[in-house]
Design a protein around this motif. Structure first.
Motif, mmCIF file in Angstrom:
data_model
loop_
_atom_site.group_PDB
_atom_site.id
_atom_site.type_symbol
_atom_site.label_atom_id
_atom_site.label_comp_id
_atom_site.label_asym_id
_atom_site.label_seq_id
_atom_site.Cartn_x
_atom_site.Cartn_y
_atom_site.Cartn_z
ATOM 1 N N MET A 1 -49.853 94.101 88.795
ATOM 2 C CA MET A 1 -49.400 95.290 89.490
ATOM 3 C C MET A 1 -49.910 96.525 88.749
ATOM 4 O O MET A 1 -49.898 96.571 87.529
ATOM 5 N N LYS A 2 -50.337 97.497 89.513
ATOM 6 C CA LYS A 2 -50.814 98.764 88.962
ATOM 7 C C LYS A 2 -49.741 99.829 89.176
ATOM 8 O O LYS A 2 -48.865 99.657 90.034
ATOM 9 N N PRO A 3 -49.815 100.940 88.427
ATOM 10 C CA PRO A 3 -48.841 102.014 88.644
ATOM 11 C C PRO A 3 -48.792 102.482 90.100
ATOM 12 O O PRO A 3 -47.703 102.751 90.622
ATOM 13 N N SER A 4 -49.937 102.551 90.762
ATOM 14 C CA SER A 4 -49.943 103.001 92.157
ATOM 15 C C SER A 4 -49.234 101.992 93.066
ATOM 16 O O SER A 4 -48.552 102.385 94.015
ATOM 17 N N ASP A 5 -49.365 100.692 92.777
ATOM 18 C CA ASP A 5 -48.651 99.665 93.546
ATOM 19 C C ASP A 5 -47.145 99.817 93.366
ATOM 20 O O ASP A 5 -46.375 99.744 94.326
ATOM 21 N N PHE A 6 -46.746 100.007 92.125
ATOM 22 C CA PHE A 6 -45.325 100.188 91.822
ATOM 23 C C PHE A 6 -44.765 101.408 92.547
ATOM 24 O O PHE A 6 -43.683 101.361 93.131
ATOM 25 N N SER A 7 -45.502 102.501 92.532
ATOM 26 C CA SER A 7 -45.052 103.752 93.149
ATOM 27 C C SER A 7 -44.886 103.633 94.656
ATOM 28 O O SER A 7 -44.114 104.384 95.255
ATOM 29 N N GLN A 8 -45.593 102.705 95.268
ATOM 30 C CA GLN A 8 -45.508 102.531 96.724
ATOM 31 C C GLN A 8 -44.345 101.636 97.151
ATOM 32 O O GLN A 8 -44.038 101.555 98.339
ATOM 33 N N LEU A 9 -43.704 100.985 96.195
ATOM 34 C CA LEU A 9 -42.556 100.135 96.523
ATOM 35 C C LEU A 9 -41.375 101.006 96.950
ATOM 36 O O LEU A 9 -41.240 102.146 96.487
ATOM 37 N N PRO A 10 -40.495 100.481 97.799
ATOM 38 C CA PRO A 10 -39.260 101.211 98.109
ATOM 39 C C PRO A 10 -38.448 101.424 96.829
ATOM 40 O O PRO A 10 -38.534 100.633 95.875
ATOM 41 N N ALA A 11 -37.650 102.480 96.798
ATOM 42 C CA ALA A 11 -36.912 102.861 95.587
ATOM 43 C C ALA A 11 -36.083 101.721 95.018
ATOM 44 O O ALA A 11 -36.111 101.470 93.807
ATOM 45 N N GLN A 12 -35.357 101.006 95.854
ATOM 46 C CA GLN A 12 -34.519 99.922 95.347
ATOM 47 C C GLN A 12 -35.359 98.798 94.753
ATOM 48 O O GLN A 12 -34.980 98.199 93.747
ATOM 49 N N GLN A 13 -36.509 98.521 95.327
ATOM 50 C CA GLN A 13 -37.382 97.481 94.789
ATOM 51 C C GLN A 13 -37.982 97.923 93.455
ATOM 52 O O GLN A 13 -38.172 97.097 92.562
ATOM 53 N N GLN A 14 -38.259 99.208 93.301
ATOM 54 C CA GLN A 14 -38.727 99.723 92.008
ATOM 55 C C GLN A 14 -37.668 99.469 90.937
ATOM 56 O O GLN A 14 -37.977 98.954 89.857
ATOM 57 N N LEU A 15 -36.414 99.812 91.245
ATOM 58 C CA LEU A 15 -35.338 99.624 90.275
ATOM 59 C C LEU A 15 -35.104 98.152 89.970
ATOM 60 O O LEU A 15 -34.886 97.778 88.812
ATOM 61 N N ASP A 16 -35.168 97.312 90.988
ATOM 62 C CA ASP A 16 -35.012 95.871 90.767
ATOM 63 C C ASP A 16 -36.132 95.330 89.883
ATOM 64 O O ASP A 16 -35.887 94.514 88.988
ATOM 65 N N THR A 17 -37.347 95.795 90.118
ATOM 66 C CA THR A 17 -38.486 95.348 89.311
ATOM 67 C C THR A 17 -38.289 95.745 87.859
ATOM 68 O O THR A 17 -38.529 94.947 86.948
#
Length: 76
Positions: A1-17
């Protein structure tokens, strides 16, 4: 995963990750804000919280180590 991939995730999925796969490295305070620094494999994520209202204001994913400078006093 790249920073840009992470940034495109929904907010809750970012926090879960971050919760399940990230390592917290440091936290710091600036005025009413709390900043949390995570390592997520080969990049970093910074969360900015409003300390009084317990609200997440910003999530920033990055690789540039220059952005780690505010955390240097807290990293050992």
């Amino acid at each position: 995963m790249k920073p840009s991939d992470f940034s495109q995730l929904p907010a809750q999925q970012q926090l879960d990750t971050l919760y399940f796969a990230g390592d917290i490295l440091a936290n710091r305070y600036e005025g009413d804000a709390i900043f949390l620094l995570y390592n997520l494999r080969d990049f970093y994520v910074e969360l900015q919280y409003d300390a009084y209202n317990s609200q997440l204001h910003q999530v920033t994913a990055f690789r540039n180590t220059d952005k780690l400078e505010p955390y240097l006093p807290y990293l050992a």
